[in-house]
Design an enzyme around this catalytic site. Sequence first.
Site, PDB file in Angstrom:
ATOM      1  N   GLU A  87       0.722  -1.203   0.102  1.00 42.21           N
ATOM      2  CA  GLU A  87      -0.005  -0.071   0.134  1.00 42.21           C
ATOM      3  C   GLU A  87       0.816   1.303  -0.059  1.00 42.21           C
ATOM      4  OE1 GLU A  87      -3.736   0.027   0.417  1.00 42.21           O
ATOM      5  OE2 GLU A  87      -3.529  -2.190  -0.533  1.00 42.21           O
ATOM      6  N   HIS A 109      -4.705   1.947   7.149  1.00 39.42           N
ATOM      7  CA  HIS A 109      -3.485   2.117   7.020  1.00 39.42           C
ATOM      8  C   HIS A 109      -2.760   2.579   8.259  1.00 39.42           C
ATOM      9  CE1 HIS A 109      -4.340   2.619   2.457  1.00 39.42           C
ATOM     10  NE2 HIS A 109      -3.885   1.385   2.591  1.00 39.42           N
ATOM     11  N   CYS A 124      -2.725  11.578   3.739  1.00 43.74           N
ATOM     12  CA  CYS A 124      -3.053  10.667   2.469  1.00 43.74           C
ATOM     13  C   CYS A 124      -2.775  11.317   1.131  1.00 43.74           C
ATOM     14  CB  CYS A 124      -4.568  10.079   2.615  1.00 43.74           C
ATOM     15  SG  CYS A 124      -4.907   8.852   3.733  1.00 43.74           S
TER      16      CYS A 124
END
Length: 454
Positions: free
Chosen positions: A174, A249, A370
């Site tokens: 990721e 995450h 993000c």
Amino acid sequence: MSAREANFDGLVGPTHNYSGLSFGNVASQSNAASIANPKAAAKQGLRKMKSLAELGFLQGVLPPQERPSMRLLRSLGFTGSDHDMIRAAAAQEPALLAAASSASSMWVANAATVSPSPDTGDGRVHFTPASLSNKLHRAIEAPTTGRVLQAIFRDDRHFAFHAPLLGTPALGDEGAANHTRFCADYGMAGVEFFVYGRSEYRGDVAPKRFPARQTREASAAVARLHGLRANATVYAQQHPDAIDAGVFHNDVIAVGNRDVLFCHQGAFLDQRGTYDALSTALAQHGADLRIVEVPAELVSVQDAVSSYLFNSQLLTRADGGTLLVVPQECRDNARVSAYLDQLIAQKGPIDQVLVFDLRESMRNGGGPACLRLRVALTEAEAAAVNPATWINDASFAQLDAWIDRHYRDRLSDADLADPKLLDECRTALDELTGILKLGSVYDFQQDGQPAKAA
């Protein structure tokens, strides 16, 4: 060696919408089917970029991807003109059309893992685009991500690129959302911290409700590809209970920068062992780790997820102080806001908080952290970056006007069936590649096949 950290933010794309595609991301699912405002979303992100550039931080921009993805629809058996495929997908498989139309590439913390040159075996900055194999709408990003990054960091004397890992659950990767670098100074060798949700082969305890997206095997593979030293890498498992609470995450529960780790007390499965490993490794590189742990009695994991307190940016100012960039939701949550006031009053490592309205991104499950990919660069490396991608007064004005020309201010799930949206996106991106001097990075530019009206 003199070096600085640059943040490259993802520009929100013209198809920004709320389709609720990301299982395990509470905000994404809870806002499914809401009406989105792509123009407002892009401007919110762009204003953050400009504000940080004005404060003296190195700030760049990464472009959105072409959406809907004709490559995906064609690979799934849809045929005819591009417009034909969109109409057919809307009628037969609307969920697949939603996946093909997602603007999720705006969260470039997932774009790649980046290792700065002081840490790597060949002394270059290394990039590995993330495979993002856990979610269909994200798994389609890697090819374009690789081309975009190479168009920005295009001097192979300074930059090295690797192919994404094989797209299998065993190598779930990721990107930088599960990677943090600690160091005494950006130009000195540091410690690269990889956080994973599970191991495919080690029998680690796993979450029960939501999937663990990052594997230890993927993290270790990226470290090997980048030529990182064994004594300069630390691995830790994310707490399964945090994942089940919506912490999909690590950057939703912890953030680090230089010698500071800011995290929740429930971030890691072995919290104390993680602190000890990081402290020991960082001490070998001339720095003492400073830990700011937020107790659950002041901020619950649920508060952290709803406010995105830890999905914030930790930035080192020119005077050596540490700035925490948070979304407005942190001030809207009474407990989180009180904690931030207490944090600043303590006069600890974090001595300033800056708030931004990123509501359009936040409603889809992405905050300040993000939206950015961190790249530590020496002066020579920064000079080798495509200069058109740096944010300054002139580039901000150009991009702001570009958004005004090309973005809708309202987009619903039903609008994804409109083939004109593809035409609008391609027209916008074709102009954007000229503004950012990227060349032909998109499939439609390389194929020479714009959308055809049927």
